[in-house]
Design a protein around this motif. Structure first.
Motif, PDB file in Angstrom:
ATOM      1  N   TYR A  93     -22.996  27.875 -66.699  1.00  0.00           N
ATOM      2  CA  TYR A  93     -23.829  28.948 -66.141  1.00  0.00           C
ATOM      3  C   TYR A  93     -23.000  30.209 -65.941  1.00  0.00           C
ATOM      4  O   TYR A  93     -23.420  31.306 -66.324  1.00  0.00           O
ATOM      5  CB  TYR A  93     -24.463  28.512 -64.817  1.00  0.00           C
ATOM      6  N   LYS A  94     -21.834  30.079 -65.350  1.00  0.00           N
ATOM      7  CA  LYS A  94     -21.012  31.257 -65.059  1.00  0.00           C
ATOM      8  C   LYS A  94     -20.495  31.921 -66.332  1.00  0.00           C
ATOM      9  O   LYS A  94     -20.425  33.151 -66.417  1.00  0.00           O
ATOM     10  CB  LYS A  94     -19.850  30.863 -64.141  1.00  0.00           C
ATOM     11  N   ALA A  95     -20.148  31.117 -67.331  1.00  0.00           N
ATOM     12  CA  ALA A  95     -19.655  31.682 -68.582  1.00  0.00           C
ATOM     13  C   ALA A  95     -20.753  32.448 -69.313  1.00  0.00           C
ATOM     14  O   ALA A  95     -20.488  33.479 -69.945  1.00  0.00           O
ATOM     15  CB  ALA A  95     -19.107  30.571 -69.469  1.00  0.00           C
ATOM     16  N   HIS A  96     -21.990  31.960 -69.201  1.00  0.00           N
ATOM     17  CA  HIS A  96     -23.087  32.557 -69.950  1.00  0.00           C
ATOM     18  C   HIS A  96     -23.740  33.718 -69.207  1.00  0.00           C
ATOM     19  O   HIS A  96     -24.365  34.576 -69.840  1.00  0.00           O
ATOM     20  CB  HIS A  96     -24.137  31.488 -70.257  1.00  0.00           C
ATOM     21  N   ASN A  97     -23.590  33.737 -67.893  1.00  0.00           N
ATOM     22  CA  ASN A  97     -24.237  34.766 -67.080  1.00  0.00           C
ATOM     23  C   ASN A  97     -23.189  35.480 -66.234  1.00  0.00           C
ATOM     24  O   ASN A  97     -23.047  35.234 -65.041  1.00  0.00           O
ATOM     25  CB  ASN A  97     -25.310  34.130 -66.192  1.00  0.00           C
ATOM     26  N   ALA A  98     -22.445  36.346 -66.889  1.00  0.00           N
ATOM     27  CA  ALA A  98     -21.294  36.970 -66.252  1.00  0.00           C
ATOM     28  C   ALA A  98     -21.677  38.037 -65.242  1.00  0.00           C
ATOM     29  O   ALA A  98     -20.884  38.351 -64.342  1.00  0.00           O
ATOM     30  CB  ALA A  98     -20.378  37.574 -67.319  1.00  0.00           C
ATOM     31  N   ALA A  99     -22.882  38.602 -65.368  1.00  0.00           N
ATOM     32  CA  ALA A  99     -23.225  39.748 -64.530  1.00  0.00           C
ATOM     33  C   ALA A  99     -24.208  39.419 -63.417  1.00  0.00           C
ATOM     34  O   ALA A  99     -24.121  39.996 -62.332  1.00  0.00           O
ATOM     35  CB  ALA A  99     -23.806  40.868 -65.392  1.00  0.00           C
ATOM     36  N   ALA A 100     -25.152  38.519 -63.662  1.00  0.00           N
ATOM     37  CA  ALA A 100     -26.215  38.284 -62.686  1.00  0.00           C
ATOM     38  C   ALA A 100     -26.982  37.020 -63.044  1.00  0.00           C
ATOM     39  O   ALA A 100     -26.775  36.431 -64.109  1.00  0.00           O
ATOM     40  CB  ALA A 100     -27.178  39.475 -62.640  1.00  0.00           C
ATOM     41  N   THR A 101     -27.880  36.613 -62.155  1.00  0.00           N
ATOM     42  CA  THR A 101     -28.793  35.508 -62.423  1.00  0.00           C
ATOM     43  C   THR A 101     -29.571  35.787 -63.704  1.00  0.00           C
ATOM     44  O   THR A 101     -30.097  36.882 -63.904  1.00  0.00           O
ATOM     45  CB  THR A 101     -29.777  35.339 -61.248  1.00  0.00           C
ATOM     46  N   ALA A 102     -29.660  34.781 -64.562  1.00  0.00           N
ATOM     47  CA  ALA A 102     -30.369  34.956 -65.829  1.00  0.00           C
ATOM     48  C   ALA A 102     -31.875  34.943 -65.612  1.00  0.00           C
ATOM     49  O   ALA A 102     -32.386  34.110 -64.860  1.00  0.00           O
ATOM     50  CB  ALA A 102     -29.988  33.833 -66.794  1.00  0.00           C
ATOM     51  N   PRO A 103     -32.628  35.834 -66.276  1.00  0.00           N
ATOM     52  CA  PRO A 103     -34.090  35.711 -66.270  1.00  0.00           C
ATOM     53  C   PRO A 103     -34.491  34.379 -66.913  1.00  0.00           C
ATOM     54  O   PRO A 103     -33.856  33.928 -67.874  1.00  0.00           O
ATOM     55  CB  PRO A 103     -34.558  36.899 -67.114  1.00  0.00           C
ATOM     56  N   VAL A 104     -35.550  33.745 -66.387  1.00  0.00           N
ATOM     57  CA  VAL A 104     -36.008  32.457 -66.909  1.00  0.00           C
ATOM     58  C   VAL A 104     -37.487  32.566 -67.265  1.00  0.00           C
ATOM     59  O   VAL A 104     -38.294  33.034 -66.448  1.00  0.00           O
ATOM     60  CB  VAL A 104     -35.784  31.325 -65.889  1.00  0.00           C
ATOM     61  N   TYR A 105     -37.834  32.129 -68.474  1.00  0.00           N
ATOM     62  CA  TYR A 105     -39.188  32.251 -69.011  1.00  0.00           C
ATOM     63  C   TYR A 105     -39.707  30.843 -69.326  1.00  0.00           C
ATOM     64  O   TYR A 105     -39.181  30.176 -70.217  1.00  0.00           O
ATOM     65  CB  TYR A 105     -39.185  33.078 -70.298  1.00  0.00           C
TER      66      TYR A 105
END
Length: 463
Positions: free
Chosen positions: A289-301
């Motif tokens: 999660y941290k590697a893929h979302n370096a800036a903020a919580t990822a939007p989820v659809y």
């Protein structure tokens, strides 16, 4: 569909207890759970505490070497165990983690787990360098003393001073849910405890049996389908070790239920292992999660659908006043660091809107009233679709719209805010994020600025 984008994690409580319903460490149930998971190549993340660490040290170390198992630390209750003292909570957590790492020196990622979460818990975890908190329960109210209604599902960065709210940027602690829920049926019925991946819950509700897990398979497939429009989809499942044994120490459920849950997990682990999903421990999931979302919580659809399964009518399903029965319409659910929304097929505006902006009262569910919406232009030709949406003056809030249609072969040509509101929208830093979801809807994510808002959406059929 991108199966590797679905990250499956199995967690099991393996703690020491001294309660009216059980005493000691459920070694028999833990070994039973491990044997079933490992038979299918599923690594287990064990939730341990000071009492169970020495009892399970050799077993878990062996399973770590052979199957990749890992451990996280059971968090003391802030009220019951720490007497609402942050200092005591911090001292206990630090001491327990030292014991865990002395026993399992390969455990490097600091993650805590417990369902009763408060601001002080997250603040303490941050101060001690923890990276994850397991135990969040989407839509849950009252059950097990946990009321989390208002939070996102899945995984997200927690705001250190607002434990139910995503951090506006990149937080230190990643939230993980207790066990994955059926988003569709939970939303429409308000029954997250029944429509879940907890073996005992779906067994008691009559949704699965030891020989039939079709409901679980359909639920897992729905999460898998949503890998088409999400770069990561987290599917976390949990079963308590003490609920997998029946004897003198623990008899939480009848022996027949223990056997049925073992059979259900055996069938489901086989299904997961053959799906192509990424199998991960909780520490590995945090790292991903941290590697893929370096800036903020990822939007989820998440595009969700009804399922042909209904709970039984019994004392368990009636506890909170019964369960609504469908069929329920297709529903699109979404969240990001600023809001959460739900859209029912055919409707442009959200049925449910939660804003996380400026929220401070953690007893709130963050629900916002939804402004009136008018579609002042709708034209469909053989090659294009054009819509103009208009919303009157409304307070500044995160917002979104959905256009449902058969959109196979279409692409978004343009989506823009009309000039009258463009300046205010720019000040609110609210660009329109327009995307196609599953060839069935266009989702528009933007923010209301306080001025009148007009959006123009154009879709064009690919040649």
């Amino acid at each position: 569909m991108n199966p590797r984008n679905l990250i499956y994690t199995f967690v099991s409580y393996a703690s020491h207890y001294d309660t009216p319903w059980g005493r000691g460490t459920a070694v028999e149930g833990i070994e039973r759970t491990a044997a079933i998971a490992h038979r299918h190549g599923i690594p287990v993340t064990w939730i341990v505490n000071r009492g169970s660490i020495p009892v399970l040290a050799a077993r878990i170390s062996e399973w770590h070497e052979a199957y990749g198992d890992d451990v996280i630390l059971q968090c003391p209750f802030f009220i019951e165990d720490a007497g609402m003292s942050k200092d005591k909570l911090k001292e206990t957590l630090a001491s327990d983690w030292r014991l865990l790492q002395e026993t399992f020196p390969w455990a490097q990622t600091k993650i805590a787990g417990r369902g009763k979460i408060y601001n002080e818990v997250i603040e303490t975890l941050e101060e001690l360098g923890f990276e994850g908190m397991w135990g969040y329960c989407w839509e849950q109210v009252w059950w097990d003393g946990i009321t989390h209604k208002g939070i996102p599902w899945g995984s997200w960065y927690v705001d250190g001073s607002r434990y139910k709210v995503p951090h506006p940027g990149r937080g230190q602690v990643v939230a993980f849910e207790w066990t994955a829920r059926d988003l569709h049926l939970t939303y429409h019925t308000g029954s997250p405890v029944l429509y879940s991946t907890d073996p005992n819950d779906v067994l008691r509700a009559g949704l699965c049996t030891g020989q039939n897990i079709e409901y679980w398979k359909r639920l897992f497939d729905e999460y898998m389908d949503n890998t088409e429009h999400n770069e990561q989809v987290f599917f976390l499942q949990q079963q308590e070790g003490h609920e997998m044994e029946y004897g003198e120490r623990f008899a939480v459920f009848p022996a027949a239920d223990v056997e049925a849950c073992a059979e259900m997990l055996d069938l489901f682990f086989a299904y997961v292992a053959g799906s192509g999903a990424t199998l991960a421990t909780l520490p590995q999931a945090v790292a991903r999660y941290k590697a893929h979302n370096a800036a903020a919580t990822a939007p989820v659809y998440m595009l969700t659908r009804d399922k042909p399964f209904a709970p039984a009518l019994n004392d368990y399903t009636m506890t909170l006043g019964g369960v609504g029965l469908g069929p329920w319409p297709d529903t699109f659910l979404y969240y990001d660091s600023r809001c959460q929304m739900a859209f029912v097929r055919g409707e442009c505006k959200p049925r449910m809107l939660r804003s996380y902006v400026g929220q401070w009262d953690m007893s709130s569910e963050f629900t916002e009233p939804i402004p009136p919406l008018f579609v002042t232009r709708y034209e469909r030709t053989a090659t294009t679709i054009e819509l103009i949406y208009e919303i009157g003056i409304w307070k500044p809030i995160p917002f979104g719209l959905a256009y449902w249609d058969d959109l196979a072969g279409y692409e978004i040509e343009s989506c823009e805010i009309a000039a009258a509101a463009a300046e205010l929208q720019a000040e609110a830093q609210a660009e329109v994020d327009a995307r196609l979801i599953g060839g069935e809807l266009v989702f528009l994510r933007f923010a209301l600025s306080g001025a009148k808002t007009k959006l123009r959406l154009v879709l064009r059929k690919r040649s």
